[in-house]
Design an enzyme around this catalytic site. Structure first.
Site, PDB file in Angstrom:
ATOM      1  N   TYR A 138      73.891  90.119  67.834  1.00 18.94           N
ATOM      2  CA  TYR A 138      72.832  90.297  66.831  1.00 18.94           C
ATOM      3  C   TYR A 138      73.050  91.610  66.073  1.00 18.94           C
ATOM      4  O   TYR A 138      72.852  91.687  64.860  1.00 18.94           O
ATOM      5  CB  TYR A 138      71.450  90.268  67.505  1.00 18.94           C
ATOM      6  CG  TYR A 138      71.104  88.907  68.057  1.00 18.94           C
ATOM      7  CD1 TYR A 138      70.642  87.889  67.218  1.00 18.94           C
ATOM      8  CD2 TYR A 138      71.254  88.622  69.414  1.00 18.94           C
ATOM      9  CE1 TYR A 138      70.335  86.623  67.717  1.00 18.94           C
ATOM     10  CE2 TYR A 138      70.954  87.363  69.917  1.00 18.94           C
ATOM     11  CZ  TYR A 138      70.502  86.362  69.071  1.00 18.94           C
ATOM     12  OH  TYR A 138      70.207  85.116  69.558  1.00 18.94           O
ATOM     13  N   ASN A 161      66.625  79.710  61.493  1.00 17.33           N
ATOM     14  CA  ASN A 161      67.662  79.034  60.713  1.00 17.33           C
ATOM     15  C   ASN A 161      67.252  77.579  60.461  1.00 17.33           C
ATOM     16  O   ASN A 161      67.101  76.808  61.400  1.00 17.33           O
ATOM     17  CB  ASN A 161      68.977  79.090  61.510  1.00 17.33           C
ATOM     18  CG  ASN A 161      70.091  78.264  60.887  1.00 17.33           C
ATOM     19  OD1 ASN A 161      69.979  77.842  59.734  1.00 17.33           O
ATOM     20  ND2 ASN A 161      71.147  78.050  61.643  1.00 17.33           N
ATOM     21  N   CYS A 169      74.195  79.414  63.921  1.00 20.62           N
ATOM     22  CA  CYS A 169      73.436  80.499  64.539  1.00 20.62           C
ATOM     23  C   CYS A 169      73.703  80.561  66.048  1.00 20.62           C
ATOM     24  O   CYS A 169      73.428  81.575  66.680  1.00 20.62           O
ATOM     25  CB  CYS A 169      71.935  80.350  64.256  1.00 20.62           C
ATOM     26  SG  CYS A 169      71.239  78.783  64.787  1.00 20.62           S
ATOM     27  N   HIS A 170      74.268  79.460  66.595  1.00 20.77           N
ATOM     28  CA  HIS A 170      74.580  79.486  68.032  1.00 20.77           C
ATOM     29  C   HIS A 170      75.719  80.454  68.335  1.00 20.77           C
ATOM     30  O   HIS A 170      75.949  80.800  69.489  1.00 20.77           O
ATOM     31  CB  HIS A 170      74.932  78.073  68.533  1.00 20.77           C
ATOM     32  CG  HIS A 170      76.090  77.439  67.805  1.00 20.77           C
ATOM     33  ND1 HIS A 170      75.920  76.708  66.647  1.00 20.77           N
ATOM     34  CD2 HIS A 170      77.429  77.439  68.057  1.00 20.77           C
ATOM     35  CE1 HIS A 170      77.113  76.275  66.221  1.00 20.77           C
ATOM     36  NE2 HIS A 170      78.034  76.721  67.055  1.00 20.77           N
ATOM     37  N   GLU A 196      83.132  74.650  71.422  1.00 19.74           N
ATOM     38  CA  GLU A 196      84.012  75.486  70.594  1.00 19.74           C
ATOM     39  C   GLU A 196      84.998  76.291  71.435  1.00 19.74           C
ATOM     40  O   GLU A 196      85.840  77.016  70.905  1.00 19.74           O
ATOM     41  CB  GLU A 196      83.163  76.453  69.740  1.00 19.74           C
ATOM     42  CG  GLU A 196      82.287  75.728  68.741  1.00 19.74           C
ATOM     43  CD  GLU A 196      81.633  76.673  67.734  1.00 19.74           C
ATOM     44  OE1 GLU A 196      82.028  77.857  67.676  1.00 19.74           O
ATOM     45  OE2 GLU A 196      80.741  76.214  67.010  1.00 19.74           O
TER      46      GLU A 196
END
Lengths: 200, 159
Positions: A138, A161, A169-170, A196
């Site tokens: 963040y 979001n 945003c993850h 991912e």
């Protein structure tokens, strides 16, 4: 007599009503009267609610099982001309499914960011720059948007979001390695990061 | 004032609007009038005054659209009397629906419209009068004449 008449009147069976509603959505779109189309999508992360304007996908939320609150919010924020129109969202749904399943690295459809304003919008646009498979803290995102002290506000912007999954945003996690909050719940965030290959 | 998503309006009132359309038209034409009604309502919806009676508004539009469809199909089907659209007598089953549709179709147009708007559409007579023209009293009389005639036609439907 009124009751009897009403009893006698032709009842409309549900499948027929559904067909009429589908036809209405089709004609509304053809007449440029479908301002907000929506559909639900079953995924590994839960039942999503997708909404699109003619400009593109505008909202993804995790409340597809009980969408009325979000639909009311969209009606106020965008337009009350809201109709269920799955066909309009087929491409977006496939794009999200590919992302969730690891078959795509980015969302290639059009996005409409009109639900994100001000600082939130700045943060959302910054999130689109985080490469697939990587994470940022963040604090790093706050720095990137030029407001290094606005770490909490970045957290809020991520939580709000309007287009999670499509806008990653993850990929924003806490500096201490903790995953941090996620609109779809921590498990959904873990799954997306795992797909991912960047699971914490 | 929050405005409900139009979709919820369709879900809530779709069945009643169809009943109104079906009572004035044959089965296929009723579908057309239903679509025309909600398409017109969708267009006007953002401008609908807050606190409006949505159902009455929709029923009024449905009546207008049904009359439009009626006029169109009457022009197409040469020889049909305008105030007596033929219900789809060929469609088997649903005899009770069919009975009502047949009986309604045998009413003079004004009686049929007032009966449908008041008894099926739920409009008070003042609004029925606004939709069909004339006074509220005249609309009430036409409706009550229509109901009396319907009772005869249907034979044995109690008041």
């Amino acid at each position: 007599m009124p009751d009897h008449l009403d009893d006698l009147a032709a009842a409309l069976p549900q499948p027929r009503l559904d067909a009429l509603r589908a036809e209405l959505a089709r004609r509304a779109a053809a007449s440029d009267l479908l301002d907000v189309a929506y559909r639900t999508l079953e995924t590994e992360l839960g039942t999503l609610l997708l909404a699109a304007t003619p400009a593109g996908l505008v909202s993804v939320t995790f409340d597809g099982d009980d969408p009325s609150a979000t639909l009311e919010r969209l009606a106020v924020a965008l337009s009350p001309r809201v109709l269920e129109a799955p066909a309009r969202l087929d491409a977006a749904a496939q794009g999200l499914e590919r992302l969730i399943g690891g078959a795509a690295r980015g969302f290639d459809g059009a996005l409409d960011l009109s639900l994100a304003h001000g600082f939130g919008r700045q943060v959302i646009e910054q999130l689109q720059q985080i490469p697939y498979g990587q994470t940022r803290s963040y604090a790093e995102v706050a720095e990137a948007v030029g407001s290094p002290r606005a770490v909490r506000a970045v957290g809020t912007a991520c939580r709000k979001n309007p287009l999670p999954i499509a806008i990653p945003c993850h990929r924003v996690v806490r500096s201490d390695g903790n995953l941090g909050q996620y609109a779809g719940g921590p498990e959904a965030k873990r799954i997306l990061l795992g797909v991912e290959g960047s699971a914490a | 004032m929050t405005r409900a998503p139009f979709d919820s309006i369709v879900a809530q009132h779709g069945a009643r609007v169809w009943r109104v359309c079906r009572a004035l038209l044959g089965e296929h034409d009723a579908d057309d009038a239903w679509s025309e009604t909600f398409l017109a309502a969708l267009e006007a919806y953002p401008r609908l005054a807050a606190g409006s009676n949505v159902e009455g508004w929709l029923v009024t539009i449905a009546h207008r659209k049904a009359i439009d469809v009626l006029r169109r199909s009457t022009r197409l089907r040469v020889g049909e009397v305008p105030d007596r659209p033929a219900p789809d007598a060929s469609v088997p089953g649903r005899s009770r629906d069919l009975d009502l549709a047949r009986a309604l179709a045998r009413l003079p147009q004004r009686q049929r419209e007032t009966v449908v708007l008041h008894h099926l559409g739920g409009l008070p007579f003042a609004e029925v009068a606004a939709a069909v023209g004339g006074s509220a009293d005249a609309a009430r009389r036409a409706s009550s004449d229509g109901v009396r005639r319907l009772r005869e036609l249907l034979g044995g439907v109690d008041a």
